[in-house]
Design a protein around this motif. Structure first.
Motif, PDB file in Angstrom:
ATOM      1  N   ALA A   1       0.822  -1.208   0.000  1.00 39.33           N
ATOM      2  CA  ALA A   1       0.000   0.000   0.000  1.00 39.33           C
ATOM      3  C   ALA A   1       0.855   1.257   0.000  1.00 39.33           C
ATOM      4  N   PHE A   2       1.977   1.241   0.731  1.00 38.66           N
ATOM      5  CA  PHE A   2       2.852   2.416   0.785  1.00 38.66           C
ATOM      6  C   PHE A   2       3.408   2.740  -0.594  1.00 38.66           C
ATOM      7  N   PHE A   3       3.931   1.727  -1.298  1.00 39.14           N
ATOM      8  CA  PHE A   3       4.542   1.986  -2.598  1.00 39.14           C
ATOM      9  C   PHE A   3       3.487   2.222  -3.681  1.00 39.14           C
ATOM     10  N   ALA A   4       2.272   1.725  -3.491  1.00 44.91           N
ATOM     11  CA  ALA A   4       1.209   2.010  -4.444  1.00 44.91           C
ATOM     12  C   ALA A   4       0.849   3.488  -4.448  1.00 44.91           C
ATOM     13  N   ASN A   5       0.978   4.146  -3.306  1.00 43.18           N
ATOM     14  CA  ASN A   5       0.657   5.573  -3.190  1.00 43.18           C
ATOM     15  C   ASN A   5       1.870   6.466  -3.413  1.00 43.18           C
ATOM     16  N   LEU A   6       3.003   5.867  -3.774  1.00 36.41           N
ATOM     17  CA  LEU A   6       4.236   6.623  -3.982  1.00 36.41           C
ATOM     18  C   LEU A   6       4.425   6.876  -5.472  1.00 36.41           C
ATOM     19  N   PRO A   7       4.818   8.089  -5.874  1.00 39.02           N
ATOM     20  CA  PRO A   7       5.098   8.326  -7.306  1.00 39.02           C
ATOM     21  C   PRO A   7       6.199   7.393  -7.791  1.00 39.02           C
ATOM     22  N   PRO A   8       6.188   7.000  -9.061  1.00 40.66           N
ATOM     23  CA  PRO A   8       7.224   6.089  -9.586  1.00 40.66           C
ATOM     24  C   PRO A   8       8.624   6.625  -9.310  1.00 40.66           C
ATOM     25  N   CYS A   9       9.475   5.759  -8.802  1.00 40.17           N
ATOM     26  CA  CYS A   9      10.823   6.167  -8.440  1.00 40.17           C
ATOM     27  C   CYS A   9      11.756   4.969  -8.540  1.00 40.17           C
ATOM     28  N   LEU A  10      13.038   5.227  -8.275  1.00 36.60           N
ATOM     29  CA  LEU A  10      14.040   4.163  -8.251  1.00 36.60           C
ATOM     30  C   LEU A  10      14.067   3.544  -6.861  1.00 36.60           C
ATOM     31  N   VAL A  11      13.913   2.228  -6.797  1.00 41.30           N
ATOM     32  CA  VAL A  11      13.896   1.501  -5.528  1.00 41.30           C
ATOM     33  C   VAL A  11      15.072   0.524  -5.506  1.00 41.30           C
ATOM     34  N   GLY A  12      15.910   0.647  -4.497  1.00 42.34           N
ATOM     35  CA  GLY A  12      17.024  -0.280  -4.331  1.00 42.34           C
ATOM     36  C   GLY A  12      16.771  -1.221  -3.174  1.00 42.34           C
ATOM     37  N   MET A  13      17.146  -2.471  -3.345  1.00 46.65           N
ATOM     38  CA  MET A  13      16.981  -3.466  -2.288  1.00 46.65           C
ATOM     39  C   MET A  13      18.173  -4.410  -2.296  1.00 46.65           C
TER      40      MET A  13
ATOM     41  N   ALA B   1      22.399   3.074   3.538  1.00 51.16           N
ATOM     42  CA  ALA B   1      23.499   2.546   2.731  1.00 51.16           C
ATOM     43  C   ALA B   1      22.984   1.997   1.402  1.00 51.16           C
ATOM     44  N   ILE B   2      21.847   1.314   1.424  1.00 47.77           N
ATOM     45  CA  ILE B   2      21.259   0.797   0.184  1.00 47.77           C
ATOM     46  C   ILE B   2      20.894   1.952  -0.745  1.00 47.77           C
ATOM     47  N   CYS B   3      20.330   3.024  -0.162  1.00 48.58           N
ATOM     48  CA  CYS B   3      19.951   4.194  -0.951  1.00 48.58           C
ATOM     49  C   CYS B   3      21.172   4.836  -1.596  1.00 48.58           C
ATOM     50  N   GLU B   4      22.272   4.856  -0.871  1.00 45.62           N
ATOM     51  CA  GLU B   4      23.509   5.411  -1.417  1.00 45.62           C
ATOM     52  C   GLU B   4      24.098   4.500  -2.485  1.00 45.62           C
ATOM     53  N   ALA B   5      24.076   3.197  -2.241  1.00 43.90           N
ATOM     54  CA  ALA B   5      24.703   2.258  -3.179  1.00 43.90           C
ATOM     55  C   ALA B   5      23.964   2.190  -4.506  1.00 43.90           C
ATOM     56  N   VAL B   6      22.630   2.243  -4.483  1.00 47.10           N
ATOM     57  CA  VAL B   6      21.864   2.078  -5.714  1.00 47.10           C
ATOM     58  C   VAL B   6      22.064   3.243  -6.672  1.00 47.10           C
ATOM     59  N   SER B   7      22.536   4.386  -6.145  1.00 50.87           N
ATOM     60  CA  SER B   7      22.746   5.562  -7.001  1.00 50.87           C
ATOM     61  C   SER B   7      24.137   5.594  -7.615  1.00 50.87           C
ATOM     62  N   ARG B   8      25.001   4.659  -7.251  1.00 52.40           N
ATOM     63  CA  ARG B   8      26.364   4.654  -7.799  1.00 52.40           C
ATOM     64  C   ARG B   8      26.340   4.206  -9.252  1.00 52.40           C
ATOM     65  N   PRO B   9      27.027   4.932 -10.160  1.00 49.58           N
ATOM     66  CA  PRO B   9      26.975   4.566 -11.583  1.00 49.58           C
ATOM     67  C   PRO B   9      27.687   3.267 -11.924  1.00 49.58           C
ATOM     68  N   ASN B  10      28.641   2.860 -11.088  1.00 49.41           N
ATOM     69  CA  ASN B  10      29.386   1.628 -11.377  1.00 49.41           C
ATOM     70  C   ASN B  10      28.923   0.450 -10.542  1.00 49.41           C
ATOM     71  N   MET B  11      27.762   0.553  -9.901  1.00 47.57           N
ATOM     72  CA  MET B  11      27.252  -0.547  -9.087  1.00 47.57           C
ATOM     73  C   MET B  11      26.790  -1.692  -9.995  1.00 47.57           C
ATOM     74  N   ARG B  12      27.027  -2.923  -9.527  1.00 49.15           N
ATOM     75  CA  ARG B  12      26.562  -4.116 -10.246  1.00 49.15           C
ATOM     76  C   ARG B  12      25.278  -4.618  -9.601  1.00 49.15           C
ATOM     77  N   PHE B  13      24.293  -4.929 -10.436  1.00 46.84           N
ATOM     78  CA  PHE B  13      22.977  -5.284  -9.939  1.00 46.84           C
ATOM     79  C   PHE B  13      22.655  -6.745 -10.242  1.00 46.84           C
ATOM     80  N   VAL B  14      21.725  -7.283  -9.477  1.00 44.85           N
ATOM     81  CA  VAL B  14      21.292  -8.675  -9.615  1.00 44.85           C
ATOM     82  C   VAL B  14      20.025  -8.701 -10.469  1.00 44.85           C
ATOM     83  N   PRO B  15      20.001  -9.466 -11.566  1.00 40.61           N
ATOM     84  CA  PRO B  15      18.767  -9.548 -12.361  1.00 40.61           C
ATOM     85  C   PRO B  15      17.627 -10.138 -11.541  1.00 40.61           C
ATOM     86  N   VAL B  16      16.442  -9.605 -11.740  1.00 39.69           N
ATOM     87  CA  VAL B  16      15.266 -10.085 -11.015  1.00 39.69           C
ATOM     88  C   VAL B  16      14.800 -11.394 -11.636  1.00 39.69           C
TER      89      VAL B  16
END
Length: 332
Positions: free
Chosen positions: A26-38, A82-97
């Motif tokens: 419900a929280f994210f449904a009411n949130l404008p589209p944004c970048l979410v890091g986990m 820390a997750i919020c900071e890491a997801v914004s790094r341009p050289n971060m490697r991400f895990v495919p969903v």
């Protein structure tokens, strides 16, 4: 509990909130589209798919890549920042969903591995208990299955009645575990026959249906890796570096990534080398030269590394395996 940390376009903190599990959607449904890091942890793929359907861009990161950004002591709020900071790094490697079908197949693999482990433990327990009565059985399930009926039928071996009943009960449990493993392997074989990428990988020496299906389900889109070495590094099959001052120092393999996949690839490579040692005239020059100058175990890991790179080449370029591909390329 879920800890949320939000920043604006300038990096200023605008949100700190703790949510219960039933409040997240419900929280994210009411949130404008944004970048979410986990962090890529338990249930992360489910929530990534869920939040993606709500219009958000979701990126998962390995926990070890997030850890350097944690400030101060370990708290949920510090981790979220820390997750919020890491997801914004341009050289971060991400895990495919991963998709639900991939997770379901991997769940079958994990269940099969657990049954195999339980079967091995049960066999070892049987072997140890019978050894206390002077009945020594050679290693291996085949020898155990062959000897157990003979032990139970022999009334003159001095085995007490209570022990005989216990052995019969444990044998029955061992048969149940055999049945569970066989049924799960049939499911994996069925998925393998219906998957074209899995059949492509099974053509590689040292990779069978079990390994091929696990690789396809775990890797997903191979193009998320820049090259074959990145895939091999993700599996932990490349040397671990400890270089400094311009002097490169390479150690043993890093053993990062999925232990299950790495184990399957190494066991497959060991089977290939065992076949070569029995028929030395039926192998390529690369493997023959490698075995002539390196220890057998090093050669096994090197072959597993090579197979991982071949896996990437086949999946990323949608090719069929060709045993003489290097020689054909040189001729062209």
């Amino acid at each position: 509990m879920f800890q949320v940390h939000g920043v604006d376009a300038h990096g200023r903190t605008v949100l700190r909130k703790q949510l219960a599990r039933h409040q997240v959607a419900a929280f994210f449904a009411n949130l404008p589209p944004c970048l979410v890091g986990m962090e890529a942890c338990g249930s992360a793929h489910f929530w990534a798919r869920k939040l993606s359907t709500l219009g958000h861009v979701v990126k998962l990161m390995a926990p070890q890549f997030v850890k350097p950004y944690v400030k101060g002591s370990k708290t949920d709020a510090a981790d979220a920042e820390a997750i919020c900071e890491a997801v914004s790094r341009p050289n971060m490697r991400f895990v495919p969903v991963k998709q639900p079908e991939q997770q379901a197949l991997l769940a079958v693999h994990r269940a099969r591995a657990a049954f195999v482990k339980a079967r091995t433990a049960q066999a070892n327990q049987l072997r140890g208990l019978l050894a206390e009565f002077g009945m020594v059985i050679p290693l291996g399930l085949a020898a155990l299955r062959q000897r157990l009926p003979m032990i139970l039928e022999d009334a003159e071996n001095g085995l007490p009645g209570m022990m005989r009943e216990l052995v019969a009960r444990l044998v029955e449990h061992l048969q149940v575990l055999d049945q569970q493993v066989a049924e799960l392997e049939r499911q994996i074989q069925l998925w393998h026959r219906q998957s074209e990428p899995s059949r492509q990988l099974a053509a590689i020496p040292g990779i069978g249906p079990i390994t091929a299906t696990a690789l396809v389900a775990s890797i997903g889109d191979a193009r998320s890796f820049a090259n074959g070495r990145q895939l091999a590094a993700w599996l932990g099959l490349v040397p671990r570096q400890h270089s400094s001052g311009g002097k490169p120092v390479l150690r043993g393999i890093s053993k990062r990534g999925d232990v299950y996949l790495r184990t399957l690839l190494i066991h497959g490579a060991r089977a290939v080398i065992g076949h070569f040692e029995r028929q030395r005239d039926q192998t390529d020059g690369w493997l023959k030269r490698l075995l002539s100058r390196r220890h057998r175990n090093i050669s096994v890991v090197a072959l597993a590394n090579k197979n991982a790179r071949i896996v990437w080449a086949l999946l990323a370029n949608d090719r069929q395996y060709s045993a003489n591909y290097p020689s054909t390329l040189l001729a062209a």
